[in-house]
Design an enzyme around this catalytic site. Structure first.
Site, mmCIF file in Angstrom:
data_model
loop_
_atom_site.group_PDB
_atom_site.id
_atom_site.type_symbol
_atom_site.label_atom_id
_atom_site.label_comp_id
_atom_site.label_asym_id
_atom_site.label_seq_id
_atom_site.Cartn_x
_atom_site.Cartn_y
_atom_site.Cartn_z
ATOM 1 N N ASN A 1 28.154 -35.380 -25.993
ATOM 2 C CA ASN A 1 29.206 -36.132 -25.336
ATOM 3 C C ASN A 1 29.741 -35.283 -24.179
ATOM 4 O OD1 ASN A 1 31.278 -34.365 -26.332
ATOM 5 N ND2 ASN A 1 31.442 -35.560 -28.210
ATOM 6 N N ASP B 1 26.691 -40.523 -33.644
ATOM 7 C CA ASP B 1 25.643 -40.530 -34.662
ATOM 8 C C ASP B 1 24.816 -41.817 -34.576
ATOM 9 O OD1 ASP B 1 26.514 -38.060 -35.836
ATOM 10 O OD2 ASP B 1 28.150 -39.159 -36.775
ATOM 11 N N GLU C 1 31.400 -31.890 -25.091
ATOM 12 C CA GLU C 1 30.427 -30.916 -25.595
ATOM 13 C C GLU C 1 29.588 -30.354 -24.458
ATOM 14 O OE1 GLU C 1 29.831 -33.099 -29.959
ATOM 15 O OE2 GLU C 1 28.465 -33.488 -28.285
#
Length: 336
Positions: free
Chosen positions: A208, A279, A211
């Site tokens: 993302n 996820d 990150e």
């Protein structure tokens, strides 16, 4: 394109995916507000329910299963009620759990949320209690994990490494998986919260925005920095593709040939909760790329899947029927 996506979804059930990572039990303790305690200025809740929902890498397993894939979960859980309940939930979705090694000396990674509400009020989180070991895996446990991977990896369509920083994914496991996937010419997809730059040689990287920024030592990314980050991660990890998710701004795919493509969200007005959507993206990407479609086609399908789960509260999943319906609505709206 609509028919192309429908056919792609139909192919997902034929794929075998191994998900290796930090298996988390998201525990929800629900209660009705009774009164204020006399002992301290805190709420007293009357316990009503407790549920365990797969989180972390277990959520990637859960998403892969509900999308119809044959998924093999690999990781470590404790010899405790949270671990056994997590295994039960995953098995109820037809996930293969023989690769979940039970470690007597390590608790299941557990995130317990205390939820309070009443009949006329919105349920809200009062507090969250996290439980996890900060110690490295014991060598004997690590060897059991490696042995399972070695036994099953050659039969997989793709491998996902879901690293939440809880030390279930050791450097030895990472090294073996990446090397073996290269030897077998299989897609290896990594989603790492804190250590993505340690995954050189993977096929696909999912991050993302925050990150990706942290990986390059930045606090945030503007558009120019986002493009730099995508290409830098791609080059340093020698990957084939990097997918950076951007919340309400969609996602951007970077490919080895130098091409990058921005994929907008499918319905910005209906976002309810983004928890666990990453996820879903990873699971969908792994299944889709295993069918032989391009990275862009796989990323677009993952974007549709994420668009479904963010309309649901908490850590959620989607299934082929929901995904087909969402794509159908999108194309109907485009034509109207």
């Amino acid at each position: 394109m609509y028919n192309t996506y429908i056919e792609l979804i139909n192919q997902l059930s034929k794929q075998k995916v191994m998900v290796i990572g930090d298996m988390v039990a998201d525990v929800y303790l629900e209660g009705k507000i009774s009164r204020i305690s006399r002992e301290a200025p805190v709420l007293i809740l009357e316990h009503e329910n407790q549920t365990v929902v797969p989180g972390g890498a277990a959520n990637a397993v859960h998403n892969t299963a509900t999308l119809g894939g044959e998924v093999f979960a690999v990781g470590v859980v404790g010899n405790d009620s949270a671990g056994y309940e997590l295994i039960r939930v995953l098995e109820s979705k037809s996930a293969k759990t023989e690769g979940l090694i039970i470690d007597d000396g390590r608790p299941t990674i557990t995130k317990t949320r205390v939820m309070a509400g009443g009949q006329a009020t919105v349920r809200q989180q009062v507090v969250r209690v996290d439980r996890e070991s900060k110690q490295d895996l014991e060598p004997a446990v690590e060897q059991k994990v490696l042995a399972y991977i070695e036994d099953k990896i050659s039969s997989m369509s793709a491998v996902v490494i879901s690293d939440y920083g809880s030390k279930s994914v050791t450097s030895e496991i990472v090294s073996y998986v990446i090397t073996r996937c290269q030897q077998l010419n299989k897609h290896c997809i990594v989603d790492s919260r804190y250590n993505v730059m340690g995954y050189r040689g993977v096929t696909i990287v999912k991050q993302n925005e925050s990150e990706a920024a942290a990986a390059l030592g930045c606090k945030t990314l503007d558009r120019a920095q986002l493009l730099t980050a995508g290409h830098t991660i791609l080059e340093r990890l020698e990957a084939e593709a990097v997918l950076i998710t951007q919340g309400p701004d969609g996602m951007t795919l970077f490919e080895r040939n130098g091409k990058y493509t921005h994929i907008p969200v499918t319905n910005k007005s209906e976002v309810y909760d983004v928890t666990g959507a990453g996820d879903t993206v990873v699971a969908t990407m792994a299944l889709a790329i295993s069918t032989g479609v391009s990275y862009l086609e796989a990323a677009c399908l993952a974007n549709y899947a994420a668009g479904v789960v963010v309309r649901k509260p908490g850590t959620a999943t989607t299934n082929p029927a929901e995904l087909k319906a969402a794509i159908g609505v999108y194309y109907e709206n485009r034509q109207s």
